[in-house]
Design an enzyme around this catalytic site. Structure first.
Site, PDB file in Angstrom:
ATOM      1  N   ASP A   1       4.874  -8.012  -7.673  1.00 30.04           N
ATOM      2  CA  ASP A   1       5.637  -9.100  -7.063  1.00 30.04           C
ATOM      3  C   ASP A   1       7.124  -8.738  -6.961  1.00 30.04           C
ATOM      4  O   ASP A   1       7.870  -9.374  -6.217  1.00 30.04           O
ATOM      5  CB  ASP A   1       5.533 -10.361  -7.940  1.00 30.04           C
ATOM      6  CG  ASP A   1       4.644 -11.433  -7.337  1.00 30.04           C
ATOM      7  OD1 ASP A   1       4.508 -11.473  -6.106  1.00 30.04           O
ATOM      8  OD2 ASP A   1       4.098 -12.236  -8.126  1.00 30.04           O
TER       9      ASP A   1
ATOM     10  N   LYS B   1      -5.384 -13.700  -1.143  1.00 24.78           N
ATOM     11  CA  LYS B   1      -4.986 -12.405  -1.728  1.00 24.78           C
ATOM     12  C   LYS B   1      -6.212 -11.624  -2.162  1.00 24.78           C
ATOM     13  O   LYS B   1      -6.326 -10.417  -1.936  1.00 24.78           O
ATOM     14  CB  LYS B   1      -4.016 -12.631  -2.906  1.00 24.78           C
ATOM     15  CG  LYS B   1      -2.647 -13.080  -2.445  1.00 24.78           C
ATOM     16  CD  LYS B   1      -1.710 -13.491  -3.568  1.00 24.78           C
ATOM     17  CE  LYS B   1      -0.422 -14.045  -2.946  1.00 24.78           C
ATOM     18  NZ  LYS B   1       0.607 -14.384  -3.925  1.00 24.78           N
TER      19      LYS B   1
ATOM     20  N   GLN C   1       0.707 -16.214 -10.144  1.00 26.84           N
ATOM     21  CA  GLN C   1       1.042 -17.085  -9.013  1.00 26.84           C
ATOM     22  C   GLN C   1       2.005 -18.189  -9.458  1.00 26.84           C
ATOM     23  O   GLN C   1       1.799 -18.835 -10.494  1.00 26.84           O
ATOM     24  CB  GLN C   1      -0.253 -17.680  -8.427  1.00 26.84           C
ATOM     25  CG  GLN C   1      -0.092 -18.432  -7.131  1.00 26.84           C
ATOM     26  CD  GLN C   1       0.265 -17.557  -5.924  1.00 26.84           C
ATOM     27  OE1 GLN C   1       0.049 -16.348  -5.926  1.00 26.84           O
ATOM     28  NE2 GLN C   1       0.827 -18.160  -4.905  1.00 26.84           N
TER      29      GLN C   1
HETATM   30  N1  LUD Z   1       3.851 -16.601  -6.437  1.00 20.19           N
HETATM   31  C1  LUD Z   1       3.980 -16.170  -4.081  1.00 20.19           C
HETATM   32  N2  LUD Z   1       3.913 -18.396  -4.914  1.00 20.19           N
HETATM   33  C2  LUD Z   1       4.052 -18.969  -3.585  1.00 20.19           C
HETATM   34  N3  LUD Z   1       0.257 -18.184   4.879  1.00 20.19           N
HETATM   35  C3  LUD Z   1       3.067 -16.431  -1.841  1.00 20.19           C
HETATM   36  C4  LUD Z   1       2.409 -17.318   0.364  1.00 20.19           C
HETATM   37  C5  LUD Z   1       0.691 -16.373   1.766  1.00 20.19           C
HETATM   38  N4  LUD Z   1       3.875 -14.849  -7.926  1.00 20.19           N
HETATM   39  C6  LUD Z   1       3.914 -15.290  -6.674  1.00 20.19           C
HETATM   40  O1  LUD Z   1       2.276 -15.483  -1.898  1.00 20.19           O
HETATM   41  O2  LUD Z   1       4.277 -13.956  -3.427  1.00 20.19           O
HETATM   42  C7  LUD Z   1       4.093 -14.777  -4.337  1.00 20.19           C
HETATM   43  N5  LUD Z   1       4.042 -14.397  -5.647  1.00 20.19           N
HETATM   44  N6  LUD Z   1       3.962 -16.714  -2.809  1.00 20.19           N
HETATM   45  N7  LUD Z   1       3.196 -17.317  -0.818  1.00 20.19           N
HETATM   46  C8  LUD Z   1       4.166 -18.323  -1.155  1.00 20.19           C
HETATM   47  C9  LUD Z   1       4.620 -18.008  -2.553  1.00 20.19           C
HETATM   48  C10 LUD Z   1       3.895 -17.054  -5.164  1.00 20.19           C
HETATM   49  C11 LUD Z   1       2.570 -18.302   1.295  1.00 20.19           C
HETATM   50  C12 LUD Z   1       1.788 -18.319   2.450  1.00 20.19           C
HETATM   51  C13 LUD Z   1       0.845 -17.351   2.687  1.00 20.19           C
HETATM   52  C14 LUD Z   1       1.457 -16.345   0.627  1.00 20.19           C
HETATM   53  C15 LUD Z   1      -0.037 -17.366   3.899  1.00 20.19           C
HETATM   54  O3  LUD Z   1      -1.005 -16.640   3.980  1.00 20.19           O
HETATM   55  C16 LUD Z   1      -0.527 -18.313   6.065  1.00 20.19           C
HETATM   56  C17 LUD Z   1       0.385 -18.270   7.267  1.00 20.19           C
HETATM   57  O4  LUD Z   1       1.605 -18.492   7.123  1.00 20.19           O
HETATM   58  O5  LUD Z   1      -0.130 -18.008   8.362  1.00 20.19           O
HETATM   59  C18 LUD Z   1      -1.311 -19.608   6.013  1.00 20.19           C
HETATM   60  C19 LUD Z   1      -0.440 -20.841   5.906  1.00 20.19           C
HETATM   61  C20 LUD Z   1      -1.229 -22.051   5.408  1.00 20.19           C
HETATM   62  O6  LUD Z   1      -1.040 -22.396   4.244  1.00 20.19           O
HETATM   63  O7  LUD Z   1      -2.007 -22.592   6.174  1.00 20.19           O
END
Ligand code: LUD
Ligand code: NAP
Length: 281
Positions: free
Chosen positions: A117, A50, A94
């Site tokens: 969020d 992020k 997060q």
């Molecule tokens: N908390 C989120 N917790 C977890 N995958 C994310 C997420 C990017 N407050 C709050 O961002 O929105 C949120 N707000 N979340 N998540 C999960 C959840 C949170 C999950 C995966 C990815 C954000 C991401 O970049 C990549 C992909 O799918 O290609 C890489 C996957 C990997 O881990 O290798």
């Protein structure tokens, strides 16, 4: 056809970067604060991604890393400061948080105007009642991925598997707002495969590796896989058995490289939106 979330994210981030630049010319730099409590390895990766994404589009980002033992009171104090900080347009805590901290209480303490969020009950209520507000990033990502395939949601049968507050419920509401006929499934749903086979648009947000096999999918459906499941040392798989479902679906998102990169992109978008609102105030 595979919907390439990484490529779409790149495209959208370029557009966001332009709009950030335009705001900066007016003297306003969008700012995001990301609060990470504890040392969950997956959370550390997401928060780093992020932060990097913000840099890429010119958004100021402040990483606030707190030890596992941080008390609820200390977190609430930091959020109060961020709520009143003129450099900060968006606040994200997060999840998951350590067990001794009540996530609902923390979310409630974030100003709805900085809740990028979209988890605050005020924003959840706005989504439910058809008003403007901040909506959760993953559900927004799902909608963008569907639209990128040129699929019109209106009148379609949409089935969402999962009813969490951060994915299943809000994505169902976004689909409903765009006039899909929505069915929400969960762990007590009977004959899940039968229900899923009705779907023109199937969204899987369960957290069970490759649970959605080809017998859950109607020929020609659009399949959006939200799941991120770590199996073994390094491998990440979705909730959908990609290899067998891809031959049946008209469109499918991969994991990784599908919903994940677009989730972060929609966070940038919400932060930009918040800064734009600050300018017009
Ligand atoms: N908390 C989120 N917790 C977890 N995958 C994310 C997420 C990017 N407050 C709050 O961002 O929105 C949120 N707000 N979340 N998540 C999960 C959840 C949170 C999950 C995966 C990815 C954000 C991401 O970049 C990549 C992909 O799918 O290609 C890489 C996957 C990997 O881990 O290798
Ligand atoms: P969650 O809070 O654990 O919710 C899971 C949902 O799935 C619950 O509603 C649960 O039903 C339902 N479920 C569990 N087992 C089921 C089964 N056998 N049959 C039918 N439904 C079942 O998870 P979440 O936060 O929504 O996340 C879901 C997945 O998406 C996870 O893999 C997570 O890592 C991933 N995720 C990805 C992103 C991204 O950006 N790519 C963002 C957020 C989450 P009950 O309500 O009845 O328990």
């Amino acid at each position: 056809m595979i919907i390439d979330g990484k490529a779409l994210a790149k495209e959208k981030r370029a557009e966001i970067a332009k709009q950030v630049e335009a705001l900066k010319e007016k003297g306003v730099t969008p700012g995001l604060a990301v609060v990470l409590v504890g040392e969950d390895p997956a959370s550390q990766i997401y928060v780093r991604n992020k932060h990097k994404a913000c840099e890429e589009v010119g958004i100021y980002s402040r990483k606030i890393t707190l030890p596992e033992e941080t008390t609820e009171e200390e977190i609430l104090k930091i959020i109060d400061e961020l709520n009143n900080d003129p450099e900060i347009d968006g606040i994200l805590v997060q999840l998951p948080l350590p067990k001794h901290i009540d996530p609902d209480k923390v979310i409630l303490s974030i100003s709805p105007d900085k809740d990028v969020d979209g988890f605050h009950p005020v924003n959840a209520g706005r989504l439910l009642t058809g008003q403007d507000g901040f909506f959760p990033c993953t559900p927004l990502a799902v909608m963008e991925l569907i639209k990128s395939a040129g699929v019109d949601v209106s009148g379609k049968e949409a089935v969402v598997v999962g009813r969490s507050n951060i994915v299943g419920k809000p994505v169902s509401m976004l689909l409903l707002r765009e006039n899909a006929t929505v069915t929400i499934c969960h762990s007590k749903t009977k004959d899940l495969a039968d229900v899923c086979r009705r779907a023109d648009i199937l969204v899987a947000a369960v957290g069970r590796p490759e649970m959605i096999t080809s017998d859950y999918v109607k020929e020609g459906a659009v399949v959006i896989d939200v799941g991120i499941n770590r199996v073994g040392e390094k491998k990440v798989v979705g909730d959908v058995a990609f290899d067998e479902v891809k031959d049946k679906a008209a469109y499918i998102t991969p994991v990784p490289g599908g919903v994940g990169p677009m989730t972060i992109t929609m966070l940038l978008y919400n932060t930009l939106l918040s800064a734009q609102k600050r300018v017009s105030k």
